[in-house]
Design an enzyme around this catalytic site. Structure first.
Site, short mmCIF file in Angstrom:
data_model
loop_
_atom_site.label_atom_id
_atom_site.label_comp_id
_atom_site.label_asym_id
_atom_site.label_seq_id
_atom_site.Cartn_x
_atom_site.Cartn_y
_atom_site.Cartn_z
N SER A 140 95.83 7.86 81.19
CA SER A 140 95.58 7.49 79.78
C SER A 140 94.42 6.50 79.76
CB SER A 140 96.82 6.82 79.20
OG SER A 140 96.53 6.19 77.97
N TYR A 153 103.68 -0.11 79.10
CA TYR A 153 103.10 1.24 79.10
C TYR A 153 101.74 1.21 79.80
CZ TYR A 153 101.13 5.69 77.69
OH TYR A 153 100.55 6.94 77.72
P1 NDP Z 1 105.57 14.26 74.43
O1 NDP Z 1 106.60 13.25 74.06
O2 NDP Z 1 105.27 15.34 73.44
O3 NDP Z 1 105.95 14.95 75.83
C1 NDP Z 1 106.49 14.20 76.89
C2 NDP Z 1 107.11 15.14 77.91
O4 NDP Z 1 107.60 14.34 79.00
C3 NDP Z 1 108.28 15.92 77.34
O5 NDP Z 1 108.23 17.26 77.79
C4 NDP Z 1 109.50 15.22 77.94
O6 NDP Z 1 110.56 16.14 78.18
C5 NDP Z 1 108.94 14.75 79.29
N1 NDP Z 1 109.75 13.64 79.78
C6 NDP Z 1 109.86 12.38 79.26
N2 NDP Z 1 110.81 11.69 79.93
C7 NDP Z 1 111.31 12.52 80.87
C8 NDP Z 1 112.34 12.41 81.85
N3 NDP Z 1 113.04 11.27 82.01
N4 NDP Z 1 112.60 13.47 82.65
C9 NDP Z 1 111.90 14.62 82.51
N5 NDP Z 1 110.92 14.80 81.61
C10 NDP Z 1 110.64 13.76 80.79
O7 NDP Z 1 104.26 13.41 74.75
P2 NDP Z 1 102.82 13.85 75.32
O8 NDP Z 1 102.69 15.30 75.49
O9 NDP Z 1 101.82 13.13 74.50
O10 NDP Z 1 102.86 13.11 76.74
C11 NDP Z 1 102.56 13.73 77.96
C12 NDP Z 1 101.82 12.74 78.85
O11 NDP Z 1 100.57 12.40 78.26
C13 NDP Z 1 102.55 11.41 79.08
O12 NDP Z 1 102.43 11.06 80.43
C14 NDP Z 1 101.77 10.43 78.19
O13 NDP Z 1 101.84 9.11 78.67
C15 NDP Z 1 100.37 10.99 78.32
N6 NDP Z 1 99.43 10.61 77.28
C16 NDP Z 1 99.71 10.85 75.96
C17 NDP Z 1 98.80 10.47 75.00
C18 NDP Z 1 99.09 10.65 73.54
O14 NDP Z 1 98.41 10.00 72.71
N7 NDP Z 1 100.01 11.51 73.14
C19 NDP Z 1 97.52 9.85 75.37
C20 NDP Z 1 97.35 9.63 76.76
C21 NDP Z 1 98.27 10.02 77.69
P3 NDP Z 1 112.11 15.87 77.81
O15 NDP Z 1 112.15 14.87 76.71
O16 NDP Z 1 112.62 17.22 77.41
O17 NDP Z 1 112.72 15.38 79.06
C1 8X3 Z 2 98.66 7.08 75.05
C2 8X3 Z 2 97.63 6.70 74.03
O1 8X3 Z 2 96.57 4.85 72.66
O2 8X3 Z 2 98.85 4.47 73.40
O3 8X3 Z 2 98.31 6.84 76.34
O4 8X3 Z 2 97.04 4.39 74.98
S1 8X3 Z 2 97.53 5.02 73.78
#
Ligand code: NDP
Ligand code: 8X3
Length: 261
Positions: A140, A153
């Site tokens: 991120s 985070y």
């Molecule tokens: P979502 O919440 O849509 O997806 C997160 C995924 O992670 C889900 O499939 C969830 O599955 C899985 N997950 C979370 N906790 C667990 C667990 N304990 N065991 C297994 N699986 C888990 O968010 P995003 O798609 O946005 O996030 C994906 C990645 O991208 C993350 O690492 C996030 O930090 C990163 N990211 C996101 C950004 C944003 O602005 N959205 C920006 C930068 C990075 P389930 O709940 O079914 O277990």
């Molecule tokens: C997820 C996006 O803006 O919280 O990594 O850093 S932000």
């Protein structure tokens, strides 16, 4: 032979989009997450649309034994993993350090750092034996730009940034590629999870902005994975045009706000 791609956190957002994108390229995919019903649905949809096979693995990535059992359960044909996308992760809460919930902190550290490590340990070992592989970590902008109320985070994503650089060195002599994808604001379930189901607060994060989508990130992942074997994309920082970095976002007034004037 079809490539096999292992994607953690494929029940929503970036992971789900990435699973569809790789399937569209003709890859077999292993999809994981806790919400098994969603994985089953996604398997059905992908297999109906593309000529590929999907293995759903429902487990909690925070539990080392569940990770081991899940990887161990893979059918023979899925044991050669070409690409690992370490995507599962979350933000929980947005509070100053003196007010944060330690349960939230544990969830982030256990998922974003320890979970990523457990899966990497299991898959990297196989890649080393194979003499090939590509690990793609979803970091991120928070991995280099700590922001107010996001200390834990941001720390967890700083860890992903450090781990990506260090594992690239460790795996160098085996020809295993390591890429870190570092997005800014992506509209997924991320904010809903961060605010513990408060939809209004989650929606506010994206007010007046056209954020990135899961598909935008999947496209970047696919591009990095599609490079010739001698090319490694170390990292990609990908932002909405309206967001310069973690600190500056240019929000346009929404139609409703315009009407209020
Ligand atoms: P979502 O919440 O849509 O997806 C997160 C995924 O992670 C889900 O499939 C969830 O599955 C899985 N997950 C979370 N906790 C667990 C667990 N304990 N065991 C297994 N699986 C888990 O968010 P995003 O798609 O946005 O996030 C994906 C990645 O991208 C993350 O690492 C996030 O930090 C990163 N990211 C996101 C950004 C944003 O602005 N959205 C920006 C930068 C990075 P389930 O709940 O079914 O277990
Ligand atoms: C997820 C996006 O803006 O919280 O990594 O850093 S932000």
């Amino acid at each position: 032979m079809k490539k096999t791609v292992f994607i953690t956190g494929a029940t929503s957002g970036i992971g789900e989009a990435t699973a569809r994108a790789f399937a569209d390229e003709g890859c077999n995919v292993i999809i994981t997450g806790r919400r098994y019903e969603r994985l089953r649905e996604l398997k059905k949809e992908i297999e109906a649309e593309y000529e590929v096979e999907v293995v759903p693995l429902g487990f909690d990535i925070r539990d080392k034994h569940q990770c081991e059992a899940a990887v161990e359960s893979l059918p023979e044909a899925f044991r050669h993993i070409d690409i690992l996308v370490n995507n599962a992760g979350l933000a929980a809460g947005l509070e100053h350090i003196d007010e944060g919930d330690t349960n939230d902190w544990e969830a982030m550290i256990d998922t974003n750092i320890k979970g990523l490590l457990y899966i990497t340990r299991l898959v990297a070992e196989r890649m080393v034996l194979q003499g090939s592989g590509h690990i793609i970590n979803i970091g991120s902008i928070a991995g280099t730009q700590p922001y107010e109320s996001g200390s834990v985070y941001c720390a967890s994503k700083h860890a992903v940034h450090a781990l990506s650089q260090a594992m690239r060195i460790d795996l160098l002599s085996y020809g295993i590629r390591v890429t870190e994808i570092r997005p800014g604001m992506v509209e997924t379930e991320f904010s809903l999870v961060r605010f513990h189901g408060d939809q209004e607060r989650a929606d506010n994060v994206y007010k007046g902005v056209t954020p990135l989508t899961g598909d935008d990130i999947a496209e970047a992942i696919l591009w990095a994975a599609g490079q010739p074997a001698h090319v490694n994309i170390n990292e990609i920082v990908i932002m909405p045009t309206q967001q310069a970095n973690a600190y500056y976002t240019c929000r346009k007034p929404t139609d409703m706000q315009k009407n209020e004037k």
